[in-house]
Each structure stands twice: as structure tokens, then as C-alpha cells.
Design an enzyme around this catalytic site. Structure first.
Site, short mmCIF file in Angstrom:
data_model
loop_
_atom_site.label_atom_id
_atom_site.label_comp_id
_atom_site.label_asym_id
_atom_site.label_seq_id
_atom_site.Cartn_x
_atom_site.Cartn_y
_atom_site.Cartn_z
CG HIS A 73 -2.19 -0.87 1.00
ND1 HIS A 73 -3.16 -0.45 1.22
CD2 HIS A 73 -2.25 -2.05 0.26
CE1 HIS A 73 -4.36 -1.24 0.90
NE2 HIS A 73 -3.86 -2.27 0.45
CE1 TYR A 201 -5.74 4.30 8.16
CE2 TYR A 201 -6.53 3.80 10.45
CZ TYR A 201 -5.69 3.69 9.42
OH TYR A 201 -4.82 2.45 9.48
N PRO A 293 -5.76 0.72 18.31
CG PRO A 293 -7.78 -0.24 17.37
CD PRO A 293 -7.04 0.41 18.59
CE1 TYR A 385 -1.52 4.06 8.70
CE2 TYR A 385 -0.67 3.32 6.73
CZ TYR A 385 -1.51 2.91 7.56
OH TYR A 385 -2.41 2.46 7.43
C1 PHB Z 1 -7.14 -3.84 10.00
O1 PHB Z 1 -7.08 -4.05 8.94
O2 PHB Z 1 -7.71 -4.74 10.99
C2 PHB Z 1 -6.73 -2.56 10.69
C3 PHB Z 1 -5.88 -1.65 9.73
C4 PHB Z 1 -5.61 -0.55 10.07
C5 PHB Z 1 -5.72 0.05 11.47
C6 PHB Z 1 -6.29 -1.12 12.32
C7 PHB Z 1 -6.76 -2.16 11.90
O3 PHB Z 1 -4.99 1.03 11.92
#
Ligand code: PHB
Ligand code: APR
Length: 390
Positions: A73, A201, A293, A385
């Protein structure tokens, strides 16, 4: 049991990676895990790997499926409910991340263990740590109703947030830093194509949402819900409707709905315990720190911890150098705190907090607008990131 050099508690990503890194240098290691292999392999967690993490898997040569199935990505999206703001990670940093589920990483590491002489004891009950202040520590546990003892030189506590390692460090010598967020993430996994080629996001008036994926045919989505939300309140259709609203019109138009393969609510927490070493016990991964997360840093931090720790143990076994071991906690924590900062900042920017009013909302929107218009702001997000340098 026959004594070993490094006894590792926990067969999560931290313990498994550490075991393999040590075995690759000829150091003996045994992993002792409370759960069954099937239970460990059924856990569904995040899926964005930093270069530091994929580099370790390449170095170990446990990368056949990662190479074949991992999705590079080059950027991701921030959404404010109406528009999508692209963070062009590749153009800003020259690097990319890899979307490959943590479940798959775990599966690959477990599968590679026997051929590399990495023993994993599954279903170990009542585990206890002994002698961490001495030169002769040990683990005791029950296996199939039989009491076992594993003598070792060092113990690696890779047993997650609820494991016994962290609390084996005397309370007076330990300091904890914690923030529990007043919401959780409701996640859904479904065999439908992703709504967008990159992760989205989204910060919406109604709360946060994330569009992620596991493969071109499997999607992972999340929405922010109150911490005590009953999951029964979210039948699949309601969840898809809410995702469509929060992700915004462009994503909604491209979203394919399907039945949930898995649906669960995870709490959000920021947590750090210092130090990460006491005597002959070393903590790595979630046993020492938790991130929300939002930045997908959990497993990546576990990987950088064990990269430092394996390097230090290898220095000790090969040259008798204990300087690197003594420096482990400081080195690991320096990276941990920066990832904690990024995860907390992104969580604050993207979620709706109880008690926030119109002013806080406008601050979030102004920050998103600033990010959309400033290369410097996007650069700061992008370099975090992809993962800060080790
Ligand atoms: C996921 O794909 O589960 C995932 C991806 C990005 C994140 C958190 C979870 O920041
Ligand atoms: N005895 C043996 N094993 C134990 C014990 C115990 N008393 N307590 C916990 N464990 C095991 C758990 O069953 C689990 O398999 O330790 C393991 C810890 O694994 P994780 O929780 O996955 O933690 P870690 O390896 O540090 O991984 C960090 O992966 O799990 C995600 O959200 C986490 O992304 C983060 C990253």
C-alpha cells in the site's frame, strides 16, 4: 523439561518472532503458551505491516506467503465525512506498508517452527516465573496434568497485556502510564471486495469508521461504538448502513455488503509499563505496552521490541556483552513512546469523544483541512505511518 537458553512466555507475534530470531543465530529457545494452537490461530487482529516488520520476516526467510499475498500500500485516506484526503506515503517517504493479516503472520511463524528447532508448548496452565533476580531463572507450568519446570538463562515475557510477566516485576520498581478510551471498535470481517484500493480512516459527526482489507476479496471494517455497547444491537445491515454514512458518499457508492464472518468489539487503550527489564526478565510486545489500533502499530511495536531484544541476547551469547542487554529497555521504550504518541494523536483526531462540543469538532475539521493543504503535515503522518527508524 530439558533446560533451554531463552524461555519465552506467549506464542503471539512477539514470542514467535523472538523465538525465530534467536534460533536463526543458534540460540536455544522454547515458547510456552497457555492457549491451544487452534485458539491462537483463530485470533483476528490488525493487518498493516511496517517495513521494519516485513524486513524481519524476509531476513528469517519466512516470507513465501507474505511475498505472494501481501498487498503493498503506497498511501491511505483520511475522510472527514465528505471528502477523502490522500496521504501519499510513497511519494512522501519513498516507502510503503504491506497489508497482510497478523493472523497470517502468526500462522506462518507457527508453521516454520518445527523445522527450525523452535519448540512451542501449547496448553500450558498455571505458569509461574521463578528466580528472575538470579542467574538461574525458571518457568513452572502444568502440561496435560503433569507439572513441568523449564530452567533457562533468560525469560522473555511476550505474554500480552494480561500475562503474568509484567506483574512479576516488583510493583515498587514499576511505573504504569495509561489511558482507557471511552469507546471501542466494532469490527466486521466479510468476504466482499474492499470499497477502495487503500485504507480509509474516517472522522464523521457520528463517530470514527475504518475501511480496511485482508485481500482483494476480503474486507475488514470498523466503527467506533460506546465501550459498553451490546454487540447484539448491531445486526449486519445496521452496521453496513452506519459504515456507508460514516465513510462518506464516495466509499459508500463502492461498498459491497455481505454476511459477517466475524464480528466483535475491541476496547481502546494506551498503556506503557516501565522499565521493560528486571533482572533476567525482559518484556516485549503487549506485555509492556498497548496502543489503540488507530495507527496499526501494535504488532509492529512487538516486532521492533524483539528485534532489539534478539540483538541484545545474541551479543550476550556471542561476545559476553551485557551492555546491549542492559540498554534494551531504554532503546525499546524510546520507540514505544513515539508510536504511543502517534496512535494517541490519530485516535484524538479521528474519534468523537463524549463531552466534546462544537469547538472540539471544529478543531478536528480544521486539523484535517490543514493536513489536506500542507505537505509538511502529511509528511509527519506518513513517516510515522511507515514506522520511525529503529
Ligand atoms: C485492520 O485491517 O484490521 C486494521 C487496519 C488498520 C488499522 C487497524 C486495523 O489502523
Ligand atoms: N502463560 C502462557 N502464555 C500466556 C499466558 C500465560 N499465563 N498469558 C498470556 N499468554 C499468551 C497469550 O495466550 C497470547 O497467545 O501470550 C500471548 C500474547 O500474545 P499477544 O496478546 O498477541 O501479544 P504480542 O505477542 O505482544 O503481540 C502484540 O499482537 O496480539 C496483538 O494486539 C496485539 O497487535 C498487538 C501485537
Amino acid at each position: 523439561m530439558k533446560p533451554t537458553q531463552v524461555a519465552i512466555i506467549g506464542a503471539g507475534p512477539a514470542g514467535l518472532l523472538l523465538g525465530h530470531l534467536l534460533r536463526a543465530d543458534g540460540i536455544e529457545a522454547v515458547i510456552v503458551e497457555r492457549k491451544s494452537e487452534a485458539e491462537v490461530l483463530a485470533r483476528i487482529r490488525a493487518g498493516v505491516l511496517e517495513r521494519t516488520t516485513t524486513d524481519l520476516l524476509h531476513r528469517l526467510g519466512i516470507d513465501a506467503r507474505l511475498n505472494a499475498e501481501g498487498l503493498p500500500h503506497h498511501g491511505f485516506m483520511l475522510a472527514d465525512g465528505e471528502r477523502l484526503i490522500r496521504i501519499d506515503v510513497a511519494a512522501l517517504t519513498g516507502q510503503s506498508v504491506t497489508v497482510y493479516g497478523q493472523t497470517e503472520v502468526t500462522r506462518d511463524l507457527v508453521a516454520a517452527a518445527p523445522a527450525r528447532g523452535l519448540e512451542i508448548v501449547w496448553n500450558a496452565a498455571d505458569l509461574a516465573l521463578h528466580g528472575i533476580d538470579d542467574a538461574t531463572p525458571a518457568l513452572t507450568f502444568m502440561r496435560g496434568g503433569v507439572a513441568e519446570r523449564l530452567d533457562c538463562d533468560f525469560i522473555a515475557g511476550c505474554d500480552g497485556f494480561h500475562g503474568p510477566s509484567r506483574i512479576a516485576i516488583p510493583a515498587a520498581l514499576r511505573q504504569s502510564f495509561e489511558r482507557v478510551y471511552p469507546f471501542g471498535w466494532l469490527g466486521i470481517l466479510a468476504d466482499v471486495p474492499p470499497c477502495h484500493p487503500e485504507l480509509i480512516y474516517a472522522n464523521h459527526d457520528r463517530g470514527f469508521a475504518l475501511a480496511s482489507m485482508r485481500s482483494p476479496t476480503r474486507s475488514r471494517y470498523y466503527i467506533q461504538v460506546p465501550a459498553d455497547e451490546p454487540i447484539g444491537d448491531w445486526p449486519d445491515e445496521r452496521l453496513w448502513d452506519e459504515l456507508a454514512l460514516r465513510l462518506g458518499p464516495e466509499a459508500a457508492a463502492a461498498m459491497t455488503r455481505g454476511p459477517a464472518i466475524e464480528k466483535s468489539i475491541a476496547p481502546l487503550r494506551s498503556f506503557v509499563s516501565e522499565p521493560m527489564r528486571h533482572g533476567r526478565l525482559f518484556l516485549a510486545g503487549d506485555s509492556a505496552h498497548i496502543v489503540p489500533p488507530t495507527g496499526a502499530k501494535g504488532m509492529n511495536l512487538a516486532a521492533s521490541d524483539v528485534a532489539y531484544l534478539s540483538e541484545a541476547l545474541i551479543a550476550w551469547y556471542s561476545r559476553g556483552d551485557d551492555g546491549t542487554l542492559l540498554d534494551y529497555s531504554r532503546r525499546a521504550l524510546a520507540r514505544v513512546w513515539k508510536s504511543e504518541r502517534f496512535s494517541w494523536q490519530l485516535t484524538k483526531l479521528m474519534h468523537r469523544f463524549p463531552g466534546d462540543g462544537p469547538f472540539e469538532r471544529r478543531m478536528q475539521l480544521a486539523e484535517l483541512d490543514y493536513i489536506a493543504s500542507s505537505t509538511a503535515a502529511r509528511m509527519s503522518i506518513a513517516e510515522n505511518y511507515i514506522g520511525l527508524p529503529m
